[in-house]
Design an enzyme around this catalytic site. Structure first.
Site, PDB file in Angstrom:
ATOM      1  N   CYS A 140     -34.736  12.134   9.726  1.00 36.98           N
ATOM      2  CA  CYS A 140     -34.064  10.988   9.097  1.00 36.98           C
ATOM      3  C   CYS A 140     -34.912  10.529   7.922  1.00 36.98           C
ATOM      4  O   CYS A 140     -36.061  10.103   8.109  1.00 36.98           O
ATOM      5  CB  CYS A 140     -33.874   9.833  10.083  1.00 36.98           C
ATOM      6  SG  CYS A 140     -33.363   8.314   9.244  1.00 36.98           S
ATOM      7  N   CYS A 143     -36.078   6.776   8.027  1.00 42.15           N
ATOM      8  CA  CYS A 143     -37.254   6.521   8.883  1.00 42.15           C
ATOM      9  C   CYS A 143     -38.449   7.335   8.407  1.00 42.15           C
ATOM     10  O   CYS A 143     -39.563   7.093   8.845  1.00 42.15           O
ATOM     11  CB  CYS A 143     -37.004   6.950  10.328  1.00 42.15           C
ATOM     12  SG  CYS A 143     -35.709   6.081  11.181  1.00 42.15           S
ATOM     13  N   CYS A 157     -28.508   8.161  12.857  1.00 40.83           N
ATOM     14  CA  CYS A 157     -29.723   7.398  13.167  1.00 40.83           C
ATOM     15  C   CYS A 157     -29.310   5.949  13.394  1.00 40.83           C
ATOM     16  O   CYS A 157     -28.681   5.347  12.517  1.00 40.83           O
ATOM     17  CB  CYS A 157     -30.714   7.483  12.011  1.00 40.83           C
ATOM     18  SG  CYS A 157     -31.944   6.181  12.068  1.00 40.83           S
TER      19      CYS A 157
END
Ligand code: MSP
Length: 532
Positions: A140, A143, A157
């Protein structure tokens, strides 16, 4: 009832105090969520300075990784020019908020940061904890983290509401799994502390695993250089760049000179006493970071202070969701100390909280324009009008609060006690207890308790009437009020530094034995906080 001991709110200490914020992604402007991390940390740093601790407060910017590169591409800028621009804005905001950091670390700063990140890598290698492998899975970008199928919600996510990318590439891996048991032991014994305690349980259960699955696997700590064009090259293998979290976490020691030829600050200040962070980045700080430190044989940070999210309309305030409130808006409308006050007192440091413009205004009017501002101007106007601003007195003869008032602190009721006695024996000990336990909201509550005691003191004696019949007693009352304001100002130093200084100057306390202060005060020309 009095106590003539010569105590003040300044406690002298010989301790060191190292506090850090996470380093902020330089992909966008900071919003109120980031502001909270900064203000909370600054208040703690200022508090520790005020009690004489040798303090180092670090903040900085996270400038590598996919997230940054993509954000730069969107505005047709090179990554370095893009981050320079955002970091300049970040530093401007930091100044506007009155953040007194000792250093600002940038991960693109080769001189201050890269040597530390490289040395840490070498140490992990030396410990035999790095190996090459094939990473096959999901990533992701929001992140900047590898993510598992299990963590997805509807294929996305949950934090960023975006689809992760499939990645298959050769990376270096770190033996995180090896350190799970030791981290668990340190957490359970309290040697490595996480506040609030509920977060300890969260991490311990991650380490222990569930449903027969063991918790911690090893993690990838590099990305191929061709996949992300910006980062720190892996020592001895420039085809790979350090994974952005591996690079970023090392800021906490690189900023102290770790890995350079001057490691004095590292020797003086490490381990960190408090590392402040939001709950979204707990795992990196409670698993990866301590595992790196254990591998490199560096002591762990003493405490992680994990705060919740600032939400807006019930959702985490975030640029990608588009519900951000800007700190600048509140600073220009209400002043920076008002914003600092709100973040210090009206918010729980460990839970989520919602912010609305309406609530901010209500709180501002009630507690700053009316509460504190009103008390300061009433008291100082009386001092000036009745005594030309010069007020002498003596703690042993100061009148006592008359009305029965239940106090939260040591005494069930403060009736019959005078202001200096209450401050020294009840208010200050509780203020210090909370501030040194990072409970800044409770510390601020104690200050406002004193403010309400002082208001009650005026109601009890009505000095504006009494002055017509008994000037001596009126002076003793005003002296008590000024004594209280002097302490209010001192306790406000970490939270509202400008206001604290303004009140101190207006109150004009002489620098003698606290029990016999002479005040040379002035009434404010305009209110401390204009009503809105
Ligand atoms: N760059 C990483 C941290 C690396 S530290 C080695 C990062 N940066 S961030 O800019 O996304 O977040 C920085 C801090 O701001 C984090 O503590 C994060 O929790 C906090 N906040 C960002 N949005 C937030 C809210 N809406 N509310 C409260 N704090 C949140 O993560």
């Amino acid at each position: 009832m009095t106590d003539s001991s010569n105590k003040t709110s300044t406690v002298v200490s010989e301790k060191k105090f190292y506090i850090t914020t996470p380093i902020f992604y330089a992909n966008a402007e900071l919003h109120l969520g980031h502001t909270y991390t900064l203000v909370l940390s600054d208040i703690l740093a200022r508090y520790h300075r005020s009690i004489g601790d040798k303090t180092f407060f670090l903040t900085g910017s996270d400038e590598h990784g996919d997230k940054i590169v993509r954000a730069a591409q969107k505005v047709y800028m090179g990554p370095q020019a893009f981050v320079n621009n955002n970091v300049a804005k970040m530093q401007e905001l930091i100044k506007e908020l009155g953040i007194a950091n000792d250093f600002f670390i940038r991960t693109s700063d080769q001189e201050h940061h890269w040597h530390g990140a490289e040395k840490l890598w070498h140490e992990l290698e030396k410990a035999g904890d790095i190996y090459k492998g094939l990473y096959k899975g999901l990533y992701c970008v929001g992140c900047e983290a590898f993510i598992t199928e299990k963590e997805l919600v509807d294929g996305k996510c949950p934090l960023h509401d975006t689809n992760p990318e499939h990645i298959e590439e050769e990376n270096y891996f770190f033996k995180l799994s090896k350190y799970g048991p030791e981290i668990k032991r340190l957490l359970l014994s309290g040697e490595f502390k996480i506040t609030p305690q509920s977060r300890v349980n969260e991490i311990v259960s991650l380490i222990s695993g569930s449903n027969g699955e063991s918790g911690l696997g090893d993690v990838s700590i590099s990305r191929p250089e061709r996949a992300i064009p910006c980062g720190i090259p892996v020592p001895n293998d420039p085809t790979q760049l350090m994974y952005v979290w591996c690079d970023a976490l090392s800021n906490y020691i690189s900023a102290l000179g770790y890995g350079t030829d001057n490691e004095e600050n590292f020797r003086t200040f490490w381990p960190a006493d408090v590392q402040v962070l939001g709950k979204d980045i707990l795992r990196f700080h409670a698993l990866l970071w301590p595992a790196f430190l254990l591998s490199a044989k560096i002591p762990l940070s003493r405490e992680l202070l994990v705060h919740g999210f600032v939400t807006s309309d019930g959702k985490k305030m975030s640029k990608s969701i588009g519900n951000v409130l800007s700190p600048e808006e509140f600073i220009s409308e209400y002043g920076r100390d008002a914003l600092r006050y709100y973040l210090a007192r009206e918010v729980s440091p460990v839970e989520d909280w919602d912010l609305t413009r309406k609530k901010f205004k209500e709180v501002y009017n009630a507690n700053l324009a009316n509460g504190l501002g009103n008390l300061v101007s009433r008291t100082l106007k009386m001092a000036e009008q009745y005594f030309g601003g010069v007020v002498t007195g003596d703690a042993t003869r100061a009148p006592s609060i008359k009305t029965k008032m239940s106090a939260v602190g040591a005494f069930g009721d403060i009736a019959g006690m005078n202001i200096p006695y209450i401050i020294i024996n009840d208010i200050l000990p509780r203020y210090h207890k909370h501030m040194s336990a990072n409970e800044i909201n409770k510390g601020a509550d104690v200050i406002w308790e004193l403010i309400s005691h002082l208001d009650q003191f005026i109601t009890d004696y009505e000095p504006f009437k009494l002055v017509k019949t008994d000037r001596d007693k009126t002076e003793a009352i005003i002296w008590g009020l000024l004594f209280g304001l002097r302490e209010v100002a001192q306790m406000l130093v970490p939270i509202m530094p400008d206001t604290a200084q303004r009140i101190s100057l207006l109150v004009g306390a002489s620098d003698v034995n606290v029990d016999e202060i002479v005040f040379n005060s002035k009434a404010p020309v305009e209110p401390l906080f204009m009503r809105k």
